[in-house]
Design a protein around this motif. Sequence first.
Motif, PDB file in Angstrom:
ATOM      1  N   ASN A  40       0.849  -1.192   0.000  1.00 15.67           N
ATOM      2  CA  ASN A  40       0.000   0.000   0.000  1.00 15.67           C
ATOM      3  C   ASN A  40       0.881   1.236   0.000  1.00 15.67           C
ATOM      4  OD1 ASN A  40      -2.763  -1.137   0.338  1.00 15.67           O
ATOM      5  ND2 ASN A  40      -1.807  -2.014   2.159  1.00 15.67           N
ATOM      6  N   ARG A  41       0.606   2.149  -0.925  1.00 12.35           N
ATOM      7  CA  ARG A  41       1.378   3.381  -1.034  1.00 12.35           C
ATOM      8  C   ARG A  41       0.404   4.545  -1.040  1.00 12.35           C
ATOM      9  NH1 ARG A  41       4.252   3.382  -6.349  1.00 12.35           N
ATOM     10  NH2 ARG A  41       2.235   4.039  -7.114  1.00 12.35           N
ATOM     11  N   THR A  42       0.680   5.533  -0.190  1.00 15.99           N
ATOM     12  CA  THR A  42      -0.157   6.724  -0.174  1.00 15.99           C
ATOM     13  C   THR A  42       0.310   7.655  -1.278  1.00 15.99           C
ATOM     14  OG1 THR A  42       1.284   7.759   1.465  1.00 15.99           O
ATOM     15  CG2 THR A  42      -0.631   6.559   2.297  1.00 15.99           C
ATOM     16  N   GLY A  43      -0.542   8.560  -1.695  1.00 14.04           N
ATOM     17  CA  GLY A  43      -0.211   9.503  -2.759  1.00 14.04           C
ATOM     18  C   GLY A  43       0.860  10.485  -2.333  1.00 14.04           C
ATOM     19  N   ASP A  44       1.383  11.200  -3.303  1.00 12.89           N
ATOM     20  CA  ASP A  44       2.379  12.232  -3.018  1.00 12.89           C
ATOM     21  C   ASP A  44       1.765  13.306  -2.141  1.00 12.89           C
ATOM     22  OD1 ASP A  44       4.185  10.919  -4.595  1.00 12.89           O
ATOM     23  OD2 ASP A  44       3.787  12.139  -6.374  1.00 12.89           O
ATOM     24  N   LYS A  45       2.621  13.904  -1.318  1.00 11.79           N
ATOM     25  CA  LYS A  45       2.147  15.015  -0.506  1.00 11.79           C
ATOM     26  C   LYS A  45       1.847  16.200  -1.411  1.00 11.79           C
ATOM     27  CE  LYS A  45       4.791  13.570   3.478  1.00 11.79           C
ATOM     28  NZ  LYS A  45       5.897  13.846   4.371  1.00 11.79           N
ATOM     29  N   ALA A  46       0.873  16.987  -1.019  1.00  7.40           N
ATOM     30  CA  ALA A  46       0.500  18.165  -1.812  1.00  7.40           C
ATOM     31  C   ALA A  46       1.631  19.180  -1.793  1.00  7.40           C
ATOM     32  CB  ALA A  46      -0.781  18.780  -1.256  1.00  7.40           C
ATOM     33  N   HIS A  47       1.805  19.859  -2.899  1.00 10.55           N
ATOM     34  CA  HIS A  47       2.824  20.895  -2.982  1.00 10.55           C
ATOM     35  C   HIS A  47       2.405  22.093  -2.145  1.00 10.55           C
ATOM     36  CE1 HIS A  47       5.494  19.128  -5.928  1.00 10.55           C
ATOM     37  NE2 HIS A  47       4.427  18.711  -6.596  1.00 10.55           N
ATOM     38  N   GLU A  48       3.399  22.699  -1.478  1.00 15.04           N
ATOM     39  CA  GLU A  48       3.121  23.868  -0.642  1.00 15.04           C
ATOM     40  C   GLU A  48       2.700  25.062  -1.512  1.00 15.04           C
ATOM     41  OE1 GLU A  48       3.411  24.080   2.763  1.00 15.04           O
ATOM     42  OE2 GLU A  48       3.806  21.938   2.870  1.00 15.04           O
ATOM     43  N   GLU A  49       3.331  25.181  -2.672  1.00 15.02           N
ATOM     44  CA  GLU A  49       3.058  26.326  -3.532  1.00 15.02           C
ATOM     45  C   GLU A  49       2.472  25.844  -4.848  1.00 15.02           C
ATOM     46  OE1 GLU A  49       6.696  28.464  -4.026  1.00 15.02           O
ATOM     47  OE2 GLU A  49       7.131  28.431  -1.904  1.00 15.02           O
ATOM     48  N   GLY A  50       1.683  26.665  -5.461  1.00 16.93           N
ATOM     49  CA  GLY A  50       1.150  26.339  -6.778  1.00 16.93           C
ATOM     50  C   GLY A  50       0.010  25.347  -6.714  1.00 16.93           C
ATOM     51  N   GLN A  51      -0.338  24.846  -7.872  1.00 15.19           N
ATOM     52  CA  GLN A  51      -1.407  23.870  -7.961  1.00 15.19           C
ATOM     53  C   GLN A  51      -1.029  22.802  -8.973  1.00 15.19           C
ATOM     54  OE1 GLN A  51      -4.771  26.110  -9.249  1.00 15.19           O
ATOM     55  NE2 GLN A  51      -4.110  26.212 -11.358  1.00 15.19           N
ATOM     56  N   TYR A  52      -1.675  21.669  -8.887  1.00 16.00           N
ATOM     57  CA  TYR A  52      -1.429  20.591  -9.832  1.00 16.00           C
ATOM     58  C   TYR A  52      -2.093  20.902 -11.168  1.00 16.00           C
ATOM     59  CZ  TYR A  52       0.307  17.422  -6.218  1.00 16.00           C
ATOM     60  OH  TYR A  52       1.050  16.832  -5.242  1.00 16.00           O
ATOM     61  N   LEU A  53      -1.378  20.653 -12.241  1.00 16.19           N
ATOM     62  CA  LEU A  53      -1.975  20.714 -13.567  1.00 16.19           C
ATOM     63  C   LEU A  53      -2.520  19.348 -13.937  1.00 16.19           C
ATOM     64  CD1 LEU A  53       0.694  22.863 -15.429  1.00 16.19           C
ATOM     65  CD2 LEU A  53      -1.469  23.605 -14.408  1.00 16.19           C
ATOM     66  N   ARG A  54      -1.873  18.322 -13.408  1.00 13.85           N
ATOM     67  CA  ARG A  54      -2.324  16.938 -13.589  1.00 13.85           C
ATOM     68  C   ARG A  54      -1.865  16.171 -12.360  1.00 13.85           C
ATOM     69  NH1 ARG A  54      -2.121  13.182 -18.780  1.00 13.85           N
ATOM     70  NH2 ARG A  54      -3.409  14.897 -19.417  1.00 13.85           N
ATOM     71  N   ARG A  55      -2.730  15.328 -11.829  1.00 14.08           N
ATOM     72  CA  ARG A  55      -2.367  14.525 -10.662  1.00 14.08           C
ATOM     73  C   ARG A  55      -2.903  13.115 -10.861  1.00 14.08           C
ATOM     74  NH1 ARG A  55      -3.193  15.773  -4.243  1.00 14.08           N
ATOM     75  NH2 ARG A  55      -1.774  14.149  -3.581  1.00 14.08           N
ATOM     76  N   GLU A  56      -1.997  12.207 -11.243  1.00 15.28           N
ATOM     77  CA  GLU A  56      -2.363  10.819 -11.500  1.00 15.28           C
ATOM     78  C   GLU A  56      -1.764   9.872 -10.468  1.00 15.28           C
ATOM     79  OE1 GLU A  56      -1.134  10.028 -15.487  1.00 15.28           O
ATOM     80  OE2 GLU A  56      -2.573  11.434 -16.339  1.00 15.28           O
ATOM     81  N   ARG A  57      -0.732  10.308  -9.748  1.00 12.51           N
ATOM     82  CA  ARG A  57      -0.083   9.459  -8.758  1.00 12.51           C
ATOM     83  C   ARG A  57      -0.811   9.607  -7.434  1.00 12.51           C
ATOM     84  NH1 ARG A  57       5.622  10.359  -7.878  1.00 12.51           N
ATOM     85  NH2 ARG A  57       5.666   8.159  -7.392  1.00 12.51           N
ATOM     86  N   THR A  58      -1.690   8.692  -7.173  1.00  7.86           N
ATOM     87  CA  THR A  58      -2.479   8.740  -5.954  1.00  7.86           C
ATOM     88  C   THR A  58      -2.197   7.489  -5.134  1.00  7.86           C
ATOM     89  OG1 THR A  58      -4.334   7.674  -7.057  1.00  7.86           O
ATOM     90  CG2 THR A  58      -4.308  10.080  -7.063  1.00  7.86           C
ATOM     91  N   LYS A  59      -2.996   7.282  -4.122  1.00  6.03           N
ATOM     92  CA  LYS A  59      -2.853   6.094  -3.286  1.00  6.03           C
ATOM     93  C   LYS A  59      -3.053   4.849  -4.149  1.00  6.03           C
ATOM     94  CE  LYS A  59      -4.789   3.714   0.613  1.00  6.03           C
ATOM     95  NZ  LYS A  59      -5.743   3.677   1.696  1.00  6.03           N
ATOM     96  N   THR A  60      -2.146   3.911  -4.025  1.00  6.86           N
ATOM     97  CA  THR A  60      -2.272   2.664  -4.773  1.00  6.86           C
ATOM     98  C   THR A  60      -2.029   1.490  -3.853  1.00  6.86           C
ATOM     99  OG1 THR A  60       0.049   2.716  -5.436  1.00  6.86           O
ATOM    100  CG2 THR A  60      -1.530   3.659  -6.980  1.00  6.86           C
ATOM    101  N   SER A  61      -2.598   0.390  -4.218  1.00  7.94           N
ATOM    102  CA  SER A  61      -2.346  -0.836  -3.465  1.00  7.94           C
ATOM    103  C   SER A  61      -2.256  -1.985  -4.452  1.00  7.94           C
ATOM    104  CB  SER A  61      -3.436  -1.088  -2.427  1.00  7.94           C
ATOM    105  OG  SER A  61      -4.668  -1.296  -3.065  1.00  7.94           O
ATOM    106  N   ALA A  62      -1.525  -2.999  -4.052  1.00  9.71           N
ATOM    107  CA  ALA A  62      -1.358  -4.183  -4.890  1.00  9.71           C
ATOM    108  C   ALA A  62      -1.274  -5.383  -3.970  1.00  9.71           C
ATOM    109  CB  ALA A  62      -0.101  -4.062  -5.740  1.00  9.71           C
ATOM    110  N   SER A  63      -1.689  -6.526  -4.485  1.00  5.58           N
ATOM    111  CA  SER A  63      -1.619  -7.731  -3.658  1.00  5.58           C
ATOM    112  C   SER A  63      -1.452  -8.950  -4.543  1.00  5.58           C
ATOM    113  CB  SER A  63      -2.871  -7.879  -2.797  1.00  5.58           C
ATOM    114  OG  SER A  63      -3.998  -8.103  -3.612  1.00  5.58           O
TER     115      SER A  63
END
Length: 139
Positions: free
Chosen positions: A74-97
């Motif tokens: 289980n991997r949590t998504g990247d932490k939000a950037h302190e400055e600016g905004q995301y133009l694209r955000r595809e790397r989110t929480k993922t899990s595999a088993s």
Amino acid sequence: MRPNPFDDIEELLDRLSRQVEEGMTAGGLQVPGSVPINVADTSDEYVVTADLPGYETDDIDLTLSEGTLRLEANRTGDKAHEEGQYLRRERTKTSASRRIRLPEPVDEEAVVAGFENGVLTVRLPKVSGGEESRQIDIE
């Protein structure tokens, strides 16, 4: 002569069938959320390798119970950037088993696992110690 309306469907099914067959012979159709693995059987042990790129050691949970190796990551998504905004955000929480049923008993106390460069390697020594067969005397 009018074209048969089912010709296109038949062609599509033939193409799909070929793709499934090619996928199976090339190492398998990957199910979303599953971990691609290799299981090697040496004379003394089973060696399981699993691709887990982007995961850390703390993200991975391995358990062995009743001849089945269970791998959960289980991997949590990247932490939000302190400055600016995301133009694209595809790397989110993922899990595999993945669950791997072992064909022979293993020495659970001697199992070792390592994780390097996104590849998990688990070594599971066989209980039998690699003995292939033993002659039984009849009295």
